[in-house]
Design a protein around this motif. Sequence first.
Motif, PDB file in Angstrom:
ATOM      1  N   PHE A   1      37.012  34.365  48.553  1.00 38.87           N
ATOM      2  CA  PHE A   1      37.456  35.698  48.161  1.00 38.87           C
ATOM      3  C   PHE A   1      36.164  36.770  48.397  1.00 38.87           C
ATOM      4  O   PHE A   1      34.926  36.322  48.209  1.00 38.87           O
ATOM      5  N   ILE A   2      36.646  37.664  49.347  1.00 36.39           N
ATOM      6  CA  ILE A   2      35.605  38.736  49.485  1.00 36.39           C
ATOM      7  C   ILE A   2      35.423  39.779  48.188  1.00 36.39           C
ATOM      8  O   ILE A   2      36.529  40.440  48.014  1.00 36.39           O
ATOM      9  N   LEU A   3      34.390  39.797  47.867  1.00 35.66           N
ATOM     10  CA  LEU A   3      34.185  40.725  46.656  1.00 35.66           C
ATOM     11  C   LEU A   3      33.677  42.146  46.993  1.00 35.66           C
ATOM     12  O   LEU A   3      33.978  43.176  46.237  1.00 35.66           O
ATOM     13  N   ALA A   4      33.184  42.153  47.925  1.00 37.33           N
ATOM     14  CA  ALA A   4      32.439  43.508  48.609  1.00 37.33           C
ATOM     15  C   ALA A   4      31.809  43.268  50.039  1.00 37.33           C
ATOM     16  O   ALA A   4      31.704  41.941  50.187  1.00 37.33           O
ATOM     17  N   PRO A   5      31.359  44.148  50.612  1.00 39.13           N
ATOM     18  CA  PRO A   5      30.894  43.855  52.131  1.00 39.13           C
ATOM     19  C   PRO A   5      29.632  42.910  51.781  1.00 39.13           C
ATOM     20  O   PRO A   5      28.742  43.142  50.996  1.00 39.13           O
ATOM     21  N   LYS A   6      29.588  42.058  52.438  1.00 35.85           N
ATOM     22  CA  LYS A   6      28.724  40.833  52.435  1.00 35.85           C
ATOM     23  C   LYS A   6      28.419  40.211  51.057  1.00 35.85           C
ATOM     24  O   LYS A   6      27.527  39.487  50.581  1.00 35.85           O
ATOM     25  N   LEU A   7      29.512  40.203  50.124  1.00 35.85           N
ATOM     26  CA  LEU A   7      29.630  39.388  48.866  1.00 35.85           C
ATOM     27  C   LEU A   7      30.773  38.668  49.009  1.00 35.85           C
ATOM     28  O   LEU A   7      31.655  39.229  48.812  1.00 35.85           O
TER      29      LEU A   7
ATOM     30  N   ILE B   1      27.666  33.391  37.599  1.00 43.10           N
ATOM     31  CA  ILE B   1      28.036  34.425  36.312  1.00 43.10           C
ATOM     32  C   ILE B   1      28.366  35.952  36.768  1.00 43.10           C
ATOM     33  O   ILE B   1      29.125  36.269  36.499  1.00 43.10           O
ATOM     34  N   ALA B   2      27.567  36.465  37.563  1.00 39.71           N
ATOM     35  CA  ALA B   2      27.358  37.766  38.097  1.00 39.71           C
ATOM     36  C   ALA B   2      28.844  37.641  39.171  1.00 39.71           C
ATOM     37  O   ALA B   2      29.842  38.718  38.994  1.00 39.71           O
ATOM     38  N   LYS B   3      28.949  36.815  40.013  1.00 41.52           N
ATOM     39  CA  LYS B   3      30.141  36.836  40.694  1.00 41.52           C
ATOM     40  C   LYS B   3      31.485  36.420  40.056  1.00 41.52           C
ATOM     41  O   LYS B   3      32.781  37.072  40.580  1.00 41.52           O
TER      42      LYS B   3
ATOM     43  N   ASP C   1      37.176  41.298  37.516  1.00 38.62           N
ATOM     44  CA  ASP C   1      36.971  42.727  37.419  1.00 38.62           C
ATOM     45  C   ASP C   1      38.222  43.108  38.712  1.00 38.62           C
ATOM     46  O   ASP C   1      39.056  43.923  38.531  1.00 38.62           O
ATOM     47  N   LYS C   2      37.604  42.664  39.880  1.00 35.52           N
ATOM     48  CA  LYS C   2      38.373  43.082  41.172  1.00 35.52           C
ATOM     49  C   LYS C   2      39.904  42.664  41.146  1.00 35.52           C
ATOM     50  O   LYS C   2      40.779  43.613  41.535  1.00 35.52           O
ATOM     51  N   PHE C   3      40.113  41.454  41.007  1.00 35.05           N
ATOM     52  CA  PHE C   3      41.316  40.735  41.330  1.00 35.05           C
ATOM     53  C   PHE C   3      42.370  40.713  40.035  1.00 35.05           C
ATOM     54  O   PHE C   3      43.300  40.169  39.966  1.00 35.05           O
ATOM     55  N   ASN C   4      41.664  40.984  38.697  1.00 34.38           N
ATOM     56  CA  ASN C   4      42.363  40.955  37.457  1.00 34.38           C
ATOM     57  C   ASN C   4      42.768  39.351  37.279  1.00 34.38           C
ATOM     58  O   ASN C   4      43.853  39.458  36.887  1.00 34.38           O
TER      59      ASN C   4
END
Length: 117
Positions: free
Chosen positions: A64-70, A99-101, A107-110
């Motif tokens: 899953f892409i969380l943010a650019p380069k994350l 834990i951070a990811k 939050d992003k994908f609910n």
Amino acid sequence: MEHWTVDDYKNFTNGNKRNTKYRANKVSIDGHTFDSQKEADYYCELKLRLQSKEINGFCLQPTFILAPKLKYKADFVVFHKDNSTEVIDVKGFKTKEYIAKKKVFEDKFNLKITEIE
């Protein structure tokens, strides 16, 4: 002082497996490599659940892409009979990075990540 032959040394080093950082050993099943025996066992459980038609299917290690380069790579996504989807992470140890990811992912994908411990 003790002296070893080259063969003695090779036998000594081959007999000692290196301990991994979190004491998990990679396991291969059906051509897939899993980070731990626990994860491989869960894969086998999912195969049985699919065979008995308890679930519609599952996929291995989706990214899953969380943010650019994350990115976050889950262990499994399970597709249930009621058309719901469950993101699974088999955990022996929760790193700060995980834990951070997890927080960003949820939050992003609910969606909640189900942790198998």
